[in-house]
Motif scaffolding. Sequence first.
Motif, PDB file in Angstrom:
ATOM      1  N   CYS A 119      -2.457   5.431   8.419  1.00 23.27           N
ATOM      2  CA  CYS A 119      -1.384   6.421   8.273  1.00 23.27           C
ATOM      3  C   CYS A 119      -1.866   7.782   7.790  1.00 23.27           C
ATOM      4  CB  CYS A 119      -0.306   5.895   7.332  1.00 23.27           C
ATOM      5  SG  CYS A 119      -0.818   5.795   5.593  1.00 23.27           S
ATOM      6  N   GLY A 120      -3.121   7.870   7.356  1.00 26.64           N
ATOM      7  CA  GLY A 120      -3.667   9.155   6.917  1.00 26.64           C
ATOM      8  C   GLY A 120      -3.295   9.542   5.501  1.00 26.64           C
ATOM      9  N   LEU A 121      -2.660   8.643   4.752  1.00 24.47           N
ATOM     10  CA  LEU A 121      -2.281   8.947   3.380  1.00 24.47           C
ATOM     11  C   LEU A 121      -3.519   9.141   2.513  1.00 24.47           C
ATOM     12  CD1 LEU A 121      -0.055   9.056   1.103  1.00 24.47           C
ATOM     13  CD2 LEU A 121      -0.543   6.628   0.757  1.00 24.47           C
ATOM     14  N   ASP A 122      -3.522  10.216   1.736  1.00 23.72           N
ATOM     15  CA  ASP A 122      -4.539  10.426   0.705  1.00 23.72           C
ATOM     16  C   ASP A 122      -3.840  10.184  -0.635  1.00 23.72           C
ATOM     17  OD1 ASP A 122      -6.296  11.318  -1.242  1.00 23.72           O
ATOM     18  OD2 ASP A 122      -6.997  13.030  -0.076  1.00 23.72           O
ATOM     19  N   PRO A 123      -3.971   8.965  -1.207  1.00 25.31           N
ATOM     20  CA  PRO A 123      -3.198   8.635  -2.411  1.00 25.31           C
ATOM     21  C   PRO A 123      -3.444   9.577  -3.585  1.00 25.31           C
ATOM     22  CG  PRO A 123      -4.137   6.656  -1.447  1.00 25.31           C
ATOM     23  CD  PRO A 123      -4.769   7.822  -0.742  1.00 25.31           C
ATOM     24  N   ARG A 124      -4.639  10.098  -3.705  1.00 29.60           N
ATOM     25  CA  ARG A 124      -4.920  10.992  -4.845  1.00 29.60           C
ATOM     26  C   ARG A 124      -4.140  12.292  -4.720  1.00 29.60           C
ATOM     27  NH1 ARG A 124      -8.708   9.148  -8.264  1.00 29.60           N
ATOM     28  NH2 ARG A 124     -10.166   7.556  -7.521  1.00 29.60           N
ATOM     29  N   PRO A 183      -2.133   0.457   0.466  1.00 26.43           N
ATOM     30  CA  PRO A 183      -1.559  -0.890   0.293  1.00 26.43           C
ATOM     31  C   PRO A 183      -0.521  -1.255   1.351  1.00 26.43           C
ATOM     32  CG  PRO A 183      -1.778   0.185  -1.828  1.00 26.43           C
ATOM     33  CD  PRO A 183      -2.104   1.227  -0.798  1.00 26.43           C
ATOM     34  N   ASN A 184       0.312  -0.304   1.752  1.00 21.70           N
ATOM     35  CA  ASN A 184       1.333  -0.609   2.758  1.00 21.70           C
ATOM     36  C   ASN A 184       0.703  -0.980   4.104  1.00 21.70           C
ATOM     37  OD1 ASN A 184       3.453  -0.214   1.048  1.00 21.70           O
ATOM     38  ND2 ASN A 184       3.996   1.812   1.804  1.00 21.70           N
ATOM     39  N   CYS A 185      -0.242  -0.171   4.558  1.00 19.74           N
ATOM     40  CA  CYS A 185      -0.867  -0.446   5.855  1.00 19.74           C
ATOM     41  C   CYS A 185      -1.698  -1.721   5.797  1.00 19.74           C
ATOM     42  CB  CYS A 185      -1.719   0.741   6.291  1.00 19.74           C
ATOM     43  SG  CYS A 185      -0.731   2.172   6.827  1.00 19.74           S
ATOM     44  N   HIS A 186      -2.334  -1.961   4.645  1.00 16.22           N
ATOM     45  CA  HIS A 186      -3.144  -3.175   4.520  1.00 16.22           C
ATOM     46  C   HIS A 186      -2.259  -4.411   4.621  1.00 16.22           C
ATOM     47  CE1 HIS A 186      -6.726  -5.268   2.328  1.00 16.22           C
ATOM     48  NE2 HIS A 186      -6.687  -5.536   3.609  1.00 16.22           N
ATOM     49  N   ILE A 191      -5.781   3.782  -5.299  1.00 22.38           N
ATOM     50  CA  ILE A 191      -5.156   2.552  -4.809  1.00 22.38           C
ATOM     51  C   ILE A 191      -5.605   2.180  -3.395  1.00 22.38           C
ATOM     52  CG2 ILE A 191      -3.107   2.810  -6.263  1.00 22.38           C
ATOM     53  CD1 ILE A 191      -1.631   3.929  -3.830  1.00 22.38           C
ATOM     54  N   ILE A 192      -6.572   2.902  -2.836  1.00 17.62           N
ATOM     55  CA  ILE A 192      -7.073   2.557  -1.512  1.00 17.62           C
ATOM     56  C   ILE A 192      -7.677   1.154  -1.551  1.00 17.62           C
ATOM     57  CG2 ILE A 192      -9.034   3.031   0.026  1.00 17.62           C
ATOM     58  CD1 ILE A 192      -6.605   4.611   0.793  1.00 17.62           C
ATOM     59  N   GLU A 193      -7.361   0.348  -0.538  1.00 18.28           N
ATOM     60  CA  GLU A 193      -7.880  -1.009  -0.451  1.00 18.28           C
ATOM     61  C   GLU A 193      -8.878  -1.116   0.699  1.00 18.28           C
ATOM     62  OE1 GLU A 193      -4.478  -3.567  -0.157  1.00 18.28           O
ATOM     63  OE2 GLU A 193      -3.737  -3.005  -2.161  1.00 18.28           O
ATOM     64  N   VAL A 194      -9.673  -2.183   0.667  1.00 20.05           N
ATOM     65  CA  VAL A 194     -10.726  -2.380   1.654  1.00 20.05           C
ATOM     66  C   VAL A 194     -10.303  -3.443   2.645  1.00 20.05           C
ATOM     67  CG1 VAL A 194     -13.082  -3.174   1.998  1.00 20.05           C
ATOM     68  CG2 VAL A 194     -12.556  -1.651   0.096  1.00 20.05           C
ATOM     69  N   HIS A 195     -10.400  -3.106   3.918  1.00 14.32           N
ATOM     70  CA  HIS A 195     -10.029  -4.039   4.986  1.00 14.32           C
ATOM     71  C   HIS A 195     -11.258  -4.416   5.806  1.00 14.32           C
ATOM     72  CE1 HIS A 195      -7.931  -5.911   8.280  1.00 14.32           C
ATOM     73  NE2 HIS A 195      -8.339  -4.998   9.138  1.00 14.32           N
ATOM     74  N   HIS A 196     -11.438  -5.724   6.022  1.00 17.20           N
ATOM     75  CA  HIS A 196     -12.489  -6.201   6.920  1.00 17.20           C
ATOM     76  C   HIS A 196     -11.965  -6.105   8.347  1.00 17.20           C
ATOM     77  CE1 HIS A 196     -14.009  -8.081   3.218  1.00 17.20           C
ATOM     78  NE2 HIS A 196     -15.189  -8.042   3.816  1.00 17.20           N
ATOM     79  N   HIS A 235     -16.425   6.109   3.960  1.00 21.30           N
ATOM     80  CA  HIS A 235     -15.272   6.535   4.750  1.00 21.30           C
ATOM     81  C   HIS A 235     -14.275   7.412   3.996  1.00 21.30           C
ATOM     82  CE1 HIS A 235     -16.643   3.733   7.798  1.00 21.30           C
ATOM     83  NE2 HIS A 235     -16.563   2.736   6.952  1.00 21.30           N
ATOM     84  N   GLY A 236     -14.461   7.580   2.690  1.00 24.25           N
ATOM     85  CA  GLY A 236     -13.504   8.351   1.923  1.00 24.25           C
ATOM     86  C   GLY A 236     -12.310   7.518   1.490  1.00 24.25           C
ATOM     87  N   GLU A 237     -11.308   8.155   0.882  1.00 27.55           N
ATOM     88  CA  GLU A 237     -10.146   7.457   0.333  1.00 27.55           C
ATOM     89  C   GLU A 237      -8.857   7.772   1.086  1.00 27.55           C
ATOM     90  OE1 GLU A 237     -10.017   6.654  -4.059  1.00 27.55           O
ATOM     91  OE2 GLU A 237     -11.368   8.363  -4.093  1.00 27.55           O
TER      92      GLU A 237
END
Length: 277
Positions: A201-206, A244-247, A215-220, A194-196
Amino acid sequence: MLSARQTLIREELEAGTGAAIGMAVDGSKSRTGLRIWFADLEERYGPVAEMRPYGLKGYAVTLGFGAFAGEVVRRIAGAGSEDVHLARALVASVDSSVEVEVQGQEMADWKITTGDFRMTAIIRNLPRDPEVALTEVSRDTIVPMMAAMAELIGYDVIEEDDHGEPEYEGAELFTTVRRRERNPRNRLLCIRLHGEVCACCGLDPRETYGVAGSIIEVHHLEPLSLLKEPRPYDPARDLAPLCPNCHRAVHTRRPEPWSLEEVVELMADPMGKAGIL
């Protein structure tokens, strides 16, 4: 070149597999190689990846088992269908430019039943910079291969749980590996599929933080604790990348988290005028 960059290779492999890695330089053949294994199993008792230069700008990686790996092979042969599915998905995530083969088996349904198992990957036309080339081979080829073995063996991660989800993911606990993610193989697959970019929110942390942006996290998408009955695990549909914020926002509602669509609506209408609250 390999012996001088063992630290770089080890760091990539440990980050991707969630397990401590052992390695040693192998000068037994015409071109010096590197042997890689899970440190707590030792070289003789578990899966071993052998990495050697191949051609002018490539590497060959062969994954097999140590001389006394019978117990681990039996454990792998008894792995559940979900773990097998995830292990195959990890190997299938290797870029199509890499030639991956399993001796005597089709790639779509390979399995490990004996210590004679051999998986080989040929990587060609790598960048000239040796550190860039080794990072690419480690991260994009050896990590998925070794992570697949970790999944089949049953390596898992114990973390302080603050999202109301189970402590363990996947198979029976085999050993304790402390990482930020409860299962780093899930993070690896999620990013590959799925990419990072945050799915909410569409944030691309890099793009925002540069080298500090991993810092992208994985959500089930369906919490493991809420499954009404076991079903096949599909990393393509069951995982989503979140910042992290959306997670954290997703998990502010319990026991059933907000859906990604609901969080997107909440961000568009934070005062709740749309009636979500």
